[in-house]
Design an enzyme around this catalytic site. Structure first.
Site: not given
Length: 285
Positions: A10-12, A14, A16, A139, A164
């Site tokens: 998820g590095a693209n 936020g 990440g 979280s 979640y």
């Protein structure tokens, strides 16, 4: 260059993106994982522009698909025989109950099973590092609901908040159980709490009411750069080395929810998740 190799899911965007950028600023080689090749390339170029670090790599992966995760994991292994840290960062929040091609609740698949499977696939390279680390972004929402071991897909009682919270509790228990089962002293595991962060996680795949509620709630949060500090610390700081199996907040360990310490439940969840991922031997001995 410090010659370390970091893999960030998820590095693209936020958390990440900020994590990958911070690690690149340290002079590390950073492997960015993104679902979208275009967005991943944009992130890579932005990180290079900000850091002038050209030791960046990009792989695409669909974290809802175990076949895609396996394909990407093998591609990474074929290129990197040593990985110092895997940051399982990617996450989602979904209003509507949906199942993946593997028959798994989509939220649980992305938020937890992808962590388990990617950690399993890259473990051979992580164990080759003198300081191998697996960081899982959890979280404090895991305090809100316990895990439904009889129905992990929540087919009978689905709600985005419940799903979640369950996935984040599973992250914490996975980190603890992995720490207990591993035999390598050079491998450390971390579950971290980023806090309330101003990201788009609550607006991408939610209904209008949930999206509105998230927009209001996130207004009181911190920036992604600030929210990423704990996972960056656990991924790279010398002070965190060896402090394995713990739950972290603001770069310090703290207690997780009471149910995450129940050993029999951790074992049950571990076995269920390995079966759902079709993993025979997590450590690939």
């Amino acid at each position: 260059m410090n010659n370390k190799v970091y893999v960030v899911t998820g590095a693209n965007s936020g958390l990440g993106f900020e994590t990958a950028k911070a690690l690149a600023e340290q002079g590390s080689r950073v492997v960015l994982l993104s679902r979208s090749a275009d967005k991943g390339q944009e992130a890579l170029e932005a990180i290079f522009k900000a850091t002038k670090n050209d030791q960046l790599d990009l792989f695409t992966v669909d974290l809802t698909s175990q076949a895609s995760i396996r394909e990407t994991g093998q591609a990474i292994l074929s290129k990197y025989s040593v990985i110092d840290t895997l940051v399982n960062n990617a996450g989602t929040w979904i209003s509507k109950h949906t199942l993946t091609e593997d028959g798994v609740d989509t939220l649980f698949a992305v938020n937890h099973l992808a962590y388990v499977l990617m950690s399993h696939l890259l473990y051979p390279a992580l164990r080759q590092s003198p300081d191998g680390r697996i960081v899982c972004v959890a979280s404090d929402s895991h305090f809100q609901f316990k895990i439904n071991y009889d129905d992990l897909n929540l087919t009978k009682n689905y709600h985005g908040l419940r799903a979640y919270a369950q996935s984040k509790g599973a992250n914490v228990m996975f980190v603890s159980e992995l720490h207990k089962r591993k035999t390598e002293e050079n491998i450390s595991t971390y579950a971290i709490q980023p806090g309330l962060v101003k990201t788009d996680i609550g607006v991408k795949r939610t209904n209008w009411l949930h999206a509105l509620a998230w927009k209001i709630r996130r207004s009181g949060g911190v920036s992604p750069a600030e929210g990423a500090l704990c996972q960056i610390f656990c991924a790279s700081a010398p002070e965190a080395q060896g402090q394995s199996g713990l739950y972290w907040d603001k770069c310090k360990p703290k207690p997780s929810a009471k149910y995450t310490y129940i050993e029999a439940d951790r074992v049950r969840l571990w076995e269920q998740c390995l079966e759902m991922c079709r993993i025979e031997d997590f450590f690939q001995r």
